[in-house]
Design a protein around this motif. Structure first.
Motif, short mmCIF file in Angstrom:
data_model
loop_
_atom_site.label_atom_id
_atom_site.label_comp_id
_atom_site.label_asym_id
_atom_site.label_seq_id
_atom_site.Cartn_x
_atom_site.Cartn_y
_atom_site.Cartn_z
N ARG A 6 0.87 -1.17 0.00
CA ARG A 6 0.00 0.00 0.00
C ARG A 6 0.90 1.22 0.00
N LEU A 7 0.73 2.08 -0.99
CA LEU A 7 1.62 3.21 -1.16
C LEU A 7 0.87 4.51 -0.88
N SER A 13 6.70 5.73 1.32
CA SER A 13 7.81 5.08 2.01
C SER A 13 8.58 4.23 1.01
N PRO A 14 9.90 4.29 1.03
CA PRO A 14 10.68 3.42 0.16
C PRO A 14 10.39 1.94 0.41
N LEU A 15 9.96 1.61 1.60
CA LEU A 15 9.67 0.22 1.94
C LEU A 15 8.42 -0.31 1.24
N VAL A 20 8.66 -4.81 -9.19
CA VAL A 20 7.65 -5.51 -9.99
C VAL A 20 6.42 -4.64 -10.18
N ASP A 21 6.07 -3.84 -9.19
CA ASP A 21 4.93 -2.92 -9.33
C ASP A 21 5.25 -1.82 -10.34
N GLU A 77 5.39 7.55 -12.52
CA GLU A 77 4.24 7.38 -13.40
C GLU A 77 3.58 6.00 -13.26
N TYR A 78 4.23 5.08 -12.55
CA TYR A 78 3.58 3.78 -12.35
C TYR A 78 2.34 3.91 -11.48
#
Length: 190
Positions: A6-7, A13-15, A20-21, A77-78
């Motif tokens: 979850r971003l 967070s870099p974590l 792959v995402d 942009e992903y």
């Protein structure tokens, strides 16, 4: 994200960032708002590979970290998509802030040195502009005259880039992006 992460777009967070995402998302985001020739959309993943190829051609002594920075120059942009430049200008600082935070998190996640070669960002931007020129002429219906007026004359000819200048199927763009990332990451860690 498909990885299960979850971003937080406002405080990434870099974590929570997985390559792959990024590869999956960029392979499915169309450049030029999808207004390109060919059976498939021209993806941001393929564009990113093109920019990294131009960067490597123009700077053969560039470090793996600088090449990785070139490959990941559009990584935000992903999740936010590829907005055309005139629309980015209308949105302004809010968009640039989100993009900068995402880019910073990506660089931290993949240990891309912030202190790359002097002028790295400007050189990547120049390679991005060269890529845009060739994409405009080869894929988006621009004449060479129109493209030169907008992007300037390219310093690298299309002959060296021909494999990148037709749209690939999504799976090829994603796979090739991941393969290039893995090669650069291995070189960075060596």
């Amino acid at each position: 994200m498909l990885s299960g992460r979850r971003l937080d777009l406002l405080d990434p967070s870099p974590l929570d960032i997985e390559i792959v995402d990024i590869a999956h998302g960029l392979a499915r985001v169309a450049r030029w708002n999808g207004q390109t020739v060919g059976e498939y959309p021209y993806s941001v993943a393929q564009h990113s590979l093109l920019v990294e190829a131009i960067f490597s051609e123009a700077s053969p002594a560039a470090s793996p970290g600088d090449r990785l920075a070139a490959l990941l120059h559009d990584a935000p942009e992903y999740v936010v998509g590829d907005l055309i430049s005139p629309f980015k200008a209308v949105i302004g600082a809010a968009y640039k802030g989100v993009e900068a935070r995402l880019s910073h998190a990506v660089h931290l996640r993949f240990a891309i040195p912030a202190d790359g070669e002097p002028g790295r960002s400007k050189r990547i931007k120049l390679c991005d502009t060269i890529a845009a020129y060739h994409e405009a002429v080869s894929l988006a219906g621009f004449s060479e005259v129109e493209a030169r007026q907008i992007f300037g004359a390219p310093q690298i000819g299309a002959d060296a880039l021909v494999d990148y200048l037709y749209p690939w199927p999504t799976d090829r763009a994603e796979r090739t992006f991941l393969e290039r990332f893995e090669a650069l990451e291995a070189a960075l860690q060596a």
